[in-house]
Design an enzyme around this catalytic site. Structure first.
Site: not given
Ligand code: NOJ
Length: 924
Positions: A581, A597, A521, A408, A262, A655
């Site tokens: 992800r 992200d 995620d 989310d 991450d 997003h």
């Molecule tokens: C990380 C994710 O990559 C993102 O897309 C998401 O909005 C946040 N976590 C919160 O869940």
């Protein structure tokens, strides 16, 4: 309180650029350092010819490490579809080495193919498979693979092979009266001791990074080898990296790293690891494409360097690359922290062959339901039911199409997945129903970390059943993520996956309906207080394996089980959708992938193209980047340009981070909203083409969003081109990714091809670069001469409202005045297509006749869809008469038409035939 602190620190980190110090460099990783320190030309490995055993489809031979006398077992398998498999494991390991179970990344045990031994002497073992030959040199051990006498891949040619066998940590000498050991075991211990002496280094038995100490109970275990591609200058693949599509040499950087992490606000154009890993690399030149798939789920690094081929070895290939005395070569060096060496060699020889070969191994993306390839609207977070309602209503009010709205983590009760924050979402079923009446869906996020709270049944159930990942001491692993103190189910265990699957049943997941689909995620997994923001490497999974052995495949198991859960809800009737992800080789069978992200900056828009290209090359066809960028507040121009690019990502979702300003398209100034509406409408109008591409990709594994070299493999000019791309074979696009740009150079491939601007029908010759105007409302997109693309041009609010809409065929003629195209269709949402309920049509235009026929007799499907219009582009003159003969019904009928002499486009109105009819239109 502690929980708050962790979350806060995550947010603080989020607000600045990547914290590099959180992630290891090669220098900070013991096994990376040890493997990188290997010097070419000093391989201690020899093949023991006397141990050679040859079977019909395989051979095995022992390898001896002369430095420490450890023996390995090498197996080579001939595989169907022009592939080899090379496996190296310890001959007699003291502990089983991890191998990915068949069925998890590989779809099945690969089918074998005959090989023939043609030579065996003290220096060499040679064997063949069809027109391929493998020359195994004995001392030092290396393998050279030839295709039609051309060398294409060499293994251990540089001698960088390293295989750290499991050993016991050096212990006090055995007591004198110790029982006598059986012969074999004694020998093994001697070997172990020898290896320990020769190779001992400080971080082999324990390694510390920042404040984290990795206990390494089994000691060093890495495996590595070099793979060279003689004759190749360009290599591709090994996603996920925020880098160019053509991979770079790593002489002055770290190796490319594959370790699911991450990494927030990731940096661009460097080899740092990201969320997913596909250890697959292709090498391509004007003559052929080959590939290797490194079937290993541990942390992996790959060094790449440019070289020239060793002519003393490949003496007969002086004219291999014509007009050039030096033969280019790309050398690569692969090393993983544990597991075995298991390399699949894909011998192509064409680009489509290698994609099919890889698809044979790890599968393809099953045809997605239509809604999932339409537009998704996401934000962290839509606050409550009213918010969802209002976003939905605004899309309708401003005539913006969308299919799926996303919730989310804030929709849950305290980040406990499968629950709802009741004060904000008191009536989730009703909320979903209000969406589904318009054919829309709702996504909820379900992350794999479980809040350690006694009242949370998903957690207590997993805990009580012993399903949670354990720490090195055997207790449930406890780490920090969104809910605070969390534990993780051991998804590597099939029983745990089965349990997870049940959580998605409508009776267990309260408030869900069949129109709720899921987003996984943080499944690398992300652990806020773990080393490199993930699991400790010594956490324990089933069968005594550590996360170190299988880290990169954990995320795949999460989304595999999630998809299975969603499919079970309808008894396997309805197709479904999951976004993940983290991913690994094989993820394409279960889930779509997004690039995590990114940032709302122009550079991130630009890099999204090579990132999605690389994913597509590696089989992850259903992929895309967050439109608009996740972090920061992109300006209107950037958002607009991002939509113009995003409508070409196979997975299209906007997003935004929690802290960003709202930016739903209807909130933008009218000028920008109108342009975005047009871009979305373009996507929707092309859905029949997209759907056909997805169907074809399920059959053959070809990338949908593809680099130009896939279709123009002999044209060197396009080998590194990653700012423009093809969608299938018939659409070429070069979206604008630079601020303030109003024109751009487009390269039109194919010296014998022509391309038409899809809006103006302006013609461009292939084989040249042209500067084209691209003001804000213009996306440079072209249809290939010689193609026929079916579109649906009636604007609708969602894709399901288009099910019965009529088609318009866009026929773009080539220089010979011909064209051809396919259309696949079915009910757009169930698995009935696998029972033959589909249509695969072919349209051909030749000698002024346009005809339509079924090209797959096993597919039959009744539909009301019909053809309302045909536009023939590149037609030279206004014809006198146009008639249609419908073989499925009435006889010849005259048709109305309109000719535009400026555009050279001929519009034929209302042929009025059902899409399943067989007909010919004649133009006179
Ligand atoms: C990380 C994710 O990559 C993102 O897309 C998401 O909005 C946040 N976590 C919160 O869940």
């Amino acid at each position: 309180m502690l929980q708050l602190l962790f979350c806060l620190s995550y947010f603080v980190i989020l607000s600045s650029a990547v914290s590099r110090e959180n992630f290891k460099t090669c220098e900070q990783s013991g096994f990376c350092k040890r493997n990188r320190a290997m010097q070419p030309g000093q391989s201690p490995y020899i093949a023991l010819v006397d141990s050679l055993q040859v079977q019909a489809n395989s051979l095995n031979i022992q390898l001896l490490n002369k430095n420490n006398n450890v023996r390995l077992k090498l197996e080579v398998f001939g595989l169907q579809d022009n592939m080899f498999r090379v496996k190296i494991n310890e001959l007699s390991p003291i502990k089983e080495r991890y191998e990915i179970p068949v069925g998890d990344s590989l779809i099945e045990e690969p089918k074998l193919h005959n090989i023939n031994l043609s030579q065996k002497d003290k220096d060499k073992v040679v064997f063949t498979m069809d027109s391929n030959k493998v020359v195994m040199s004995v001392e030092p051990f290396r393998m050279d693979i030839y295709s039609n006498e051309d060398p294409v891949i060499s293994i251990n040619a540089q001698g960088l092979m390293k295989f750290e066998h499991y050993r016991k940590k050096e212990e006090a000498p055995p007591a004198e009266n110790e029982e006598e050991k059986p012969e074999g075991e004694e020998k093994k211990e001697e070997e172990n001791a020898a290896e320990t002496k020769t190779e001992e280094e400080p971080d082999m038995w324990e390694e510390t990074f920042k404040t984290f100490t990795d206990s390494k109970p089994h000691g060093p275990s890495s495996v590595g080898i070099d793979v060279s591609f003689p004759g190749f200058e360009d290599v591709y693949g090994i996603p996920e990296h925020a880098d160019t599509m053509a991979l770079k040499t790593t002489k002055t950087t770290d190796p490319y790293r594959l370790f699911n992490l991450d990494v927030f606000e990731y940096e661009l154009y460097n080899p740092m690891a990201l969320y997913g890993a596909v250890p697959l690399m292709y090498a391509h030149n004007e003559m052929r494409t080959v590939g290797i798939f490194w079937h290993n789920a541990a942390e992996t690094w790959i060094d790449i360097s440019s070289n020239t081929a060793d002519k003393s070895v490949f003496s007969h290939i002086a004219d291999f690359v014509k007009g050039n005395n030096e033969i280019p070569q790309t050398d690569t060096h692969w090393f993983s922290e544990s597991g075995v060496i298991d390399i699949f060699i894909l011998l192509g020889p064409t680009p489509s062959n290698v994609f099919k070969q890889y698809a044979r191994l790890t599968g393809t993306t099953p045809l997605p339901p239509l809604y999932s390839i339409a537009y998704h609207q996401c934000r962290w977070n839509y606050n409550d039911q009213d918010d969802v309602k209002s976003v939905d209503a605004n899309f309708d009010k401003y005539d913006l199409p969308y299919d799926v709205i996303w919730l989310d983590i804030e929709h849950t009760d305290g980040k406990k997945y499968f629950t709802w924050a009741h004060e904000k979402f008191p009536h989730p079923e009703e909320m979903i129903k209000n969406l589904s009446v318009k054919g829309r869906k709702l996504v909820t996020i379900v992350d794999p970390h479980l809040k350690r709270e006694d009242g949370y049944s998903v957690y207590t159930d997993a805990r009580d059943k012993g399903y949670l990942v354990k720490n090195k001491d055997g207790n449930d692993y406890d780490g920090w993520c969104w809910p605070g103190s969390s534990s993780w189910p051991d998804f590597t265990n099939a029983e745990v996956r089965e349990w997870w699957t049940g959580k998605f049943s409508l009776s267990e997941y309260k408030g869900s309906t069949p129109d709720l689909i899921v987003w996984n995620d943080m499944n690398e997994p992300s652990v806020f207080n773990g080393p490199e923001i993930t699991f400790h490497k010594d956490v324990k999974h089933m069968n005594g394996f550590e996360n170190r052995d299988l880290h990169n495949i954990y995320g795949l198991y999460v989304h595999q089980a999630t998809m299975e859960g969603l499919l079970r809800r309808s008894g396997g009737k309805e197709r479904s959708f999951v976004l993940t992800r983290a991913f690994f080789a094989g993820s394409q069978r279960h889930s779509a992938v997004w690039t995590g992200d990114n940032i709302g900056e122009w550079s991130h828009l630009k890099v999204s193209i090579p990132m999605v290209l690389s994913l597509n090359l590696a089989g992850i066809t259903f992929s895309g980047a967050d439109v608009g960028g996740f972090f920061k507040n992109p300006e209107h121009e950037l958002i607009t340009r991002w939509y113009q690019t995003g409508v070409f990502y196979p997975f299209l979702r906007a997003h935004a981070h929690l802290d960003t300003k709202r930016r739903e398209p209807y909130l933008l100034p009218e000028e920008h909203m109108n342009i975005i509406r047009e871009a979305l409408r373009l996507r929707y109008s092309l859905l029949p083409y997209w759907y056909t591409l997805f169907y074809q990709a399920e059959q053959d594994g070809l990338p949908i969003f593809r680099p130009l070299w896939v279709d123009y493999p002999k044209n060197k000019e396009v080998f590194r081109m990653d700012d423009q791309f093809l969608l299938g074979s018939s659409i070429l696009a070069k979206p604008i990714t630079d601020q303030g740009t109003t024109n751009t150079n487009v390269y039109f491939p194919g010296r014998h091809d022509i391309w038409y601007d899809i809006e103006t029908y302006e013609v461009y010759d292939g084989g040249v670069t042209k500067n084209v105007a691209a003001p804000l409302d213009k996306i440079p997109v072209y249809q290939k001469g010689g193609s026929i693309i079916p579109r649906k041009l009636r604007p609708r609010r969602s894709s399901s409202l288009m099910y019965q809409d009529p088609f318009t065929l866009i026929v773009c003629l080539d220089q010979q005045g011909s064209a051809k195209g396919e259309l696949y269709l079915d009910d757009y949402h169930t698995f009935q297509y696998r029972n033959g309920e589909y249509l695969l049509r072919e349209f051909t235009f030749n000698n002024n006749n346009l005809s339509s026929k079924n090209i797959d007799p096993t597919g039959q499907f009744n539909t009301r869809e019909w053809i309302e219009k045909i536009i023939i582009v590149g037609y030279p003159k206004n014809p006198l008469n146009i008639s249609i003969k419908n073989f499925s019904g009435e006889n010849s009928k005259r048709l109305d038409h309109k000719y535009n002499s400026e555009e050279k486009s001929l519009t034929i109105r209302k042929p009025g035939v059902n899409i399943a009819d067989v007909w010919t239109i004649t133009i006179e």
